[in-house]
Design an enzyme around this catalytic site. Structure first.
Site, mmCIF file in Angstrom:
data_model
loop_
_atom_site.group_PDB
_atom_site.id
_atom_site.type_symbol
_atom_site.label_atom_id
_atom_site.label_comp_id
_atom_site.label_asym_id
_atom_site.label_seq_id
_atom_site.Cartn_x
_atom_site.Cartn_y
_atom_site.Cartn_z
ATOM 1 N N TRP A 106 43.071 40.368 48.763
ATOM 2 C CA TRP A 106 43.764 39.099 48.553
ATOM 3 C C TRP A 106 45.253 39.397 48.412
ATOM 4 O O TRP A 106 45.629 40.331 47.706
ATOM 5 C CB TRP A 106 43.276 38.361 47.293
ATOM 6 C CG TRP A 106 44.196 37.215 47.005
ATOM 7 C CD1 TRP A 106 44.286 36.056 47.706
ATOM 8 C CD2 TRP A 106 45.230 37.172 45.999
ATOM 9 N NE1 TRP A 106 45.298 35.279 47.197
ATOM 10 C CE2 TRP A 106 45.891 35.931 46.159
ATOM 11 C CE3 TRP A 106 45.652 38.044 44.996
ATOM 12 C CZ2 TRP A 106 46.962 35.546 45.340
ATOM 13 C CZ3 TRP A 106 46.712 37.659 44.175
ATOM 14 C CH2 TRP A 106 47.346 36.422 44.357
ATOM 15 N N GLU B 107 40.264 37.289 51.310
ATOM 16 C CA GLU B 107 40.222 36.082 50.469
ATOM 17 C C GLU B 107 41.401 35.161 50.754
ATOM 18 O O GLU B 107 42.559 35.529 50.569
ATOM 19 C CB GLU B 107 40.230 36.504 48.994
ATOM 20 C CG GLU B 107 40.201 35.323 48.023
ATOM 21 C CD GLU B 107 40.206 35.773 46.564
ATOM 22 O OE1 GLU B 107 40.292 36.992 46.294
ATOM 23 O OE2 GLU B 107 40.152 34.881 45.685
ATOM 24 N N LYS C 84 43.620 31.450 50.385
ATOM 25 C CA LYS C 84 44.087 30.635 49.275
ATOM 26 C C LYS C 84 44.861 29.451 49.831
ATOM 27 O O LYS C 84 45.433 29.525 50.915
ATOM 28 C CB LYS C 84 44.979 31.493 48.374
ATOM 29 C CG LYS C 84 45.347 30.861 47.069
ATOM 30 C CD LYS C 84 45.817 31.927 46.089
ATOM 31 C CE LYS C 84 46.277 31.277 44.804
ATOM 32 N NZ LYS C 84 46.442 32.219 43.725
ATOM 33 N N ASP D 105 36.836 31.672 47.204
ATOM 34 C CA ASP D 105 37.120 31.506 45.777
ATOM 35 C C ASP D 105 37.079 30.009 45.471
ATOM 36 O O ASP D 105 37.744 29.212 46.146
ATOM 37 C CB ASP D 105 38.502 32.104 45.453
ATOM 38 C CG ASP D 105 38.844 32.034 43.970
ATOM 39 O OD1 ASP D 105 38.727 30.942 43.380
ATOM 40 O OD2 ASP D 105 39.258 33.062 43.396
ATOM 41 N N HIS E 30 40.331 27.932 45.357
ATOM 42 C CA HIS E 30 41.328 28.092 46.418
ATOM 43 C C HIS E 30 41.309 27.014 47.485
ATOM 44 O O HIS E 30 41.725 27.244 48.616
ATOM 45 C CB HIS E 30 41.180 29.472 47.063
ATOM 46 C CG HIS E 30 41.616 30.583 46.152
ATOM 47 N ND1 HIS E 30 41.783 31.869 46.558
ATOM 48 C CD2 HIS E 30 41.946 30.568 44.835
ATOM 49 C CE1 HIS E 30 42.175 32.618 45.538
ATOM 50 N NE2 HIS E 30 42.270 31.848 44.475
ATOM 51 N N HIS F 264 33.992 34.307 44.998
ATOM 52 C CA HIS F 264 34.681 34.398 43.720
ATOM 53 C C HIS F 264 34.371 33.108 42.987
ATOM 54 O O HIS F 264 34.986 32.077 43.240
ATOM 55 C CB HIS F 264 36.193 34.542 43.903
ATOM 56 C CG HIS F 264 36.636 35.967 44.024
ATOM 57 N ND1 HIS F 264 37.953 36.343 44.074
ATOM 58 C CD2 HIS F 264 35.910 37.119 44.079
ATOM 59 C CE1 HIS F 264 38.015 37.666 44.156
ATOM 60 N NE2 HIS F 264 36.796 38.148 44.177
ATOM 61 N N ASP G 261 44.436 26.010 40.546
ATOM 62 C CA ASP G 261 43.642 27.239 40.565
ATOM 63 C C ASP G 261 43.765 27.947 39.221
ATOM 64 O O ASP G 261 44.325 29.030 39.128
ATOM 65 C CB ASP G 261 44.157 28.116 41.718
ATOM 66 C CG ASP G 261 43.391 29.421 41.843
ATOM 67 O OD1 ASP G 261 42.212 29.445 41.463
ATOM 68 O OD2 ASP G 261 43.978 30.402 42.339
ATOM 69 N N ASP H 250 41.577 29.213 37.088
ATOM 70 C CA ASP H 250 40.704 30.327 36.721
ATOM 71 C C ASP H 250 40.136 30.222 35.313
ATOM 72 O O ASP H 250 40.199 31.171 34.526
ATOM 73 C CB ASP H 250 41.430 31.664 36.937
ATOM 74 C CG ASP H 250 41.689 31.943 38.408
ATOM 75 O OD1 ASP H 250 40.725 32.156 39.147
ATOM 76 O OD2 ASP H 250 42.871 31.913 38.838
ATOM 77 N N ASP I 180 35.467 35.306 39.100
ATOM 78 C CA ASP I 180 36.922 35.458 39.056
ATOM 79 C C ASP I 180 37.539 34.393 38.158
ATOM 80 O O ASP I 180 37.796 33.272 38.584
ATOM 81 C CB ASP I 180 37.511 35.365 40.477
ATOM 82 C CG ASP I 180 39.018 35.636 40.480
ATOM 83 O OD1 ASP I 180 39.542 36.100 39.455
ATOM 84 O OD2 ASP I 180 39.662 35.384 41.516
HETATM 85 C C1 RNT Z 1 44.056 34.998 43.177
HETATM 86 C C2 RNT Z 1 42.729 35.437 43.682
HETATM 87 C C3 RNT Z 1 42.356 36.859 43.380
HETATM 88 C C4 RNT Z 1 42.695 37.270 41.963
HETATM 89 C C5 RNT Z 1 42.159 38.607 41.551
HETATM 90 C C6 RNT Z 1 42.777 39.100 40.302
HETATM 91 O O1 RNT Z 1 44.260 33.653 43.305
HETATM 92 O O2 RNT Z 1 41.733 34.577 43.228
HETATM 93 O O3 RNT Z 1 41.007 37.050 43.643
HETATM 94 O O4 RNT Z 1 42.235 36.329 41.052
HETATM 95 O O5 RNT Z 1 42.270 39.493 42.576
HETATM 96 ZN ZN ZN Z 2 39.712 35.161 43.665
#
Ligand code: RNT
Ligand code: ZN
Length: 413
Positions: free
Chosen positions: A179, A220, A222, A253, A256, A280, A288, A290, A320
Site C-alpha cells: 500500500w 491495496e 485507496k 480495505d 477505502h 483489510h 477511513d 480505522d 486493519d
Molecule cells: C492505509 C492502509 C494500510 C495501512 C497499514 C498500516 O490506509 O489501510 O493498509 O493501514 O498498512
Molecule cells: Zn488497509
C-alpha cells in the site's frame, strides 16, 4: 445446558453446530501488529506517522520494543480462539543494526519467525512506504524523482523476499501487501503520468519470480487520504486492472471506498477473475478512520460472502484498525473475536435452504429466514467454541486483560 438447546434448535433447521465450529477452526485471521503501538514500529522511533493515516488517542501502555509487542500479542491470543497469523510491517524489524528500508533482510525478522514457530502462528508482511523522510513529498513508488522511486522499489523488492522467507520457514504462504500513500491534495493536471510510473515500478518490483507457495503479492487501493483528498495514484481501478493482468491479489480495505460503498459486494466479482484476494477488515466512521471492527451489518455481510460460497478458501482475511484511545490488547481481542463471531454466525446459517428459496423466487421466505437467524442462539455456540479452545467465555477476557494492564501495561512509561 445452553449449548445443547442451541444445537437442537439449529438442527431443526438442518444446521450442524459441530460442523460449524469445525469449519470456523479452519479459518486463520491475520492480526495486524500495528494496533499494538499506533503504527510506530521499531526502526525509526522518532519519526511521526505520515502517509495520510492517523492513530488518535493517547491511551497508556503502547508496546515500545519487539519483546513488548510480542508479549501483548500473546496476551491477546490467549483470549482469541484458534490459531492465526500475525501481520508485520517492515518497520517492526527486530534488530540492533541501524538499517534503512532499502537494506532490510530476512535476518532482521528472524526473531519474529522464531516466535511464530514457537506460538504456532503464520506471518504476513508489508513494505512501509510512509512515515519516512523519503515519503515526505507525498510520493513513493509513483514519484517523478528517480532516486525516490528507486529507493521504494528496492524496499518493496526486499519486502517480497521477506514474505517468501516467512512462507518457507513457517510452511504457510505469507501475503506481502503493498500500500502506498501517493496522491495529491488538490486537483491534478496529469492523472496519467503518476499511474504510468506506478505501473512501471510495480513491474520492476514483481520481476523477480518467487515461490508462489511461500509468497502471495497483494496491492491495496485507496480512495483518499489526509493530504491526498483529490487524487490517489493507486485507485481501485488501477489495482484491479494491474492485479488481474499480472495474476496477483487485490486487497480490499473496508475503509477505502465511498461511504455507502461496501467491500462485501465486491468480493464475489473479484474472485470470479482472480484466484485469491486479501481483505483489510476495518471500520470507517465518516472517513477511513480505522476504528476497531464491531459486529455490525457490514462485518456480517463480509462473513456471509466468505462462507456462503466457500470464498474463504481463496481469501486471506486480515484486520486493519488502530485505535490509540483504548486498551490496545483489548482492541485486538474485540476485533478478532468479532471477526470470528461473524464467521460463526455465517457457518450457522441454513444456506442451502435459503439459496433454494431465492432461486424459486420465494423472497418472503428468504427475508423471514434472514431475520430469524439474527435471534438464533448463536452465542451459546460461540461460548462452547471458546470453552473448547480454552479461551475465556464471555466477558471473562476483559478481567484478564485488565489484570494484564495493571501488571504490565501500566508500568510502561
Ligand atoms: C492505509 C492502509 C494500510 C495501512 C497499514 C498500516 O490506509 O489501510 O493498509 O493501514 O498498512
Ligand atoms: Zn488497509
Amino acid at each position: 445446558m445452553q449449548y445443547e438447546y442451541a444445537k437442537e434448535k439449529y438442527a431443526s433447521l438442518g444446521v450442524d453446530t459441530e460442523e460449524a465450529m469445525r469449519q470456523l477452526s479452519g479459518i486463520k485471521i491475520s492480526m495486524h501488529c500495528w494496533q499494538g503501538d499506533d503504527i510506530k514500529g521499531f526502526l525509526f522511533r522518532d519519526q511521526e506517522l505520515t502517509g495520510g493515516i492517523q492513530a488518535t488517542g493517547n491511551y497508556p501502555g503502547a508496546a515500545r520494543t519487539p519483546a513488548e509487542l510480542r508479549a501483548d500479542m500473546e496476551e491477546a491470543f490467549r483470549m482469541i480462539p484458534g490459531k492465526h497469523k500475525v501481520n508485520l510491517h517492515s518497520t517492526y524489524a527486530d534488530t540492533d543494526e541501524k538499517i534503512d528500508l532499502n537494506e532490510i533482510e530476512p535476518k532482521h525478522y528472524a526473531p519474529w519467525v522464531e516466535w511464530a514457530k514457537e506460538q504456532g502462528l503464520g506471518l504476513d508482511f508489508n513494505p512501509t512506504c510512509f512515515s519516512h523522510p523519503k515519503s515526505e513529498s507525498g510520493f513513493t513508488l509513483a514519484s517523478a524523482d528517480p532516486a525516490i522511486r528507486d529507493f521504494w522499489v528496492e524496499h518493496c523488492k526486499r519486502s517480497r523476499r521477506i514474505g517468501e522467507y516467512f512462507g518457507k520457514e513457517l510452511g504457510q504462504k505469507a501475503v506481502t501487501n503493498i500500500w502506498i500513500p501517493d496522491g495529491f491534495k488538490d486537483i491534478p493536471v496529469d492523472r496519467l503520468a503518476p499511474r504510468v510510473r506506478l505501473k512501471e515500478a510495480l513491474d520492476d518490483i514483481l520481476s523477480e519470480k518467487l515461490d508462489p507457495s511461500a509468497n502471495l503479492d497483494a496491492v491495496e487501493s485507496k480512495l483518499f487520504g489526509i493530504g491526498s483528498e483529490s487524487y490517489v495514484v493507486g485507485s481501485h481501478e488501477f489495482y484491479m486492472g494491474y492485479a488481474i493482468k499480472n495474476h496477483i491479489a487485490v486487497c480490499l480495505d473496508a475503509g477505502h471506498f465511498h461511504p455507502t460503498e461496501v467491500i462485501s459486494n465486491k468480493i464475489s466479482s473479484l474472485l470470479l477473475f482472480a484466484d485469491e484476494m486479501l481483505l483489510h477488515v476495518s471500520r470507517p466512521i465518516r472517513w477511513d478512520s480505522d476504528h476497531v471492527i464491531v459486529l455490525d451489518d457490514e462485518l456480517q455481510e463480509i462473513a456471509h460472502e466468505m462462507v456462503r460460497n466457500k470464498l474463504y478458501e481463496r481469501t486471506h482475511i486480515g484486520l486493519d484498525f488502530f485505535d490509540a484511545s483504548i486498551n490496545r490488547v483489548a482492541a485486538w481481542v474485540i476485533g478478532m473475536r468479532n471477526m470470528e463471531k461473524a464467521l460463526l454466525k455465517s457457518f450457522l446459517e441454513p444456506t442451502d435452504t435459503m439459496k433454494k428459496m431465492e432461486l424459486e423466487g420465494d423472497y418472503t421466505g428468504r427475508l423471514a429466514y434472514m431475520e430469524e437467524m439474527k435471534s438464533m442462539p448463536w452465542q451459546a455456540v460461540w461460548d462452547e467454541f471458546c470453552r473448547r479452545n480454552n479461551v475465556p467465555v464471555g466477558l471473562q477476557w476483559l478481567d484478564e486483560v485488565r489484570g494484564y494492564e495493571a501488571k504490565v501495561l501500566s508500568k510502561r512509561g
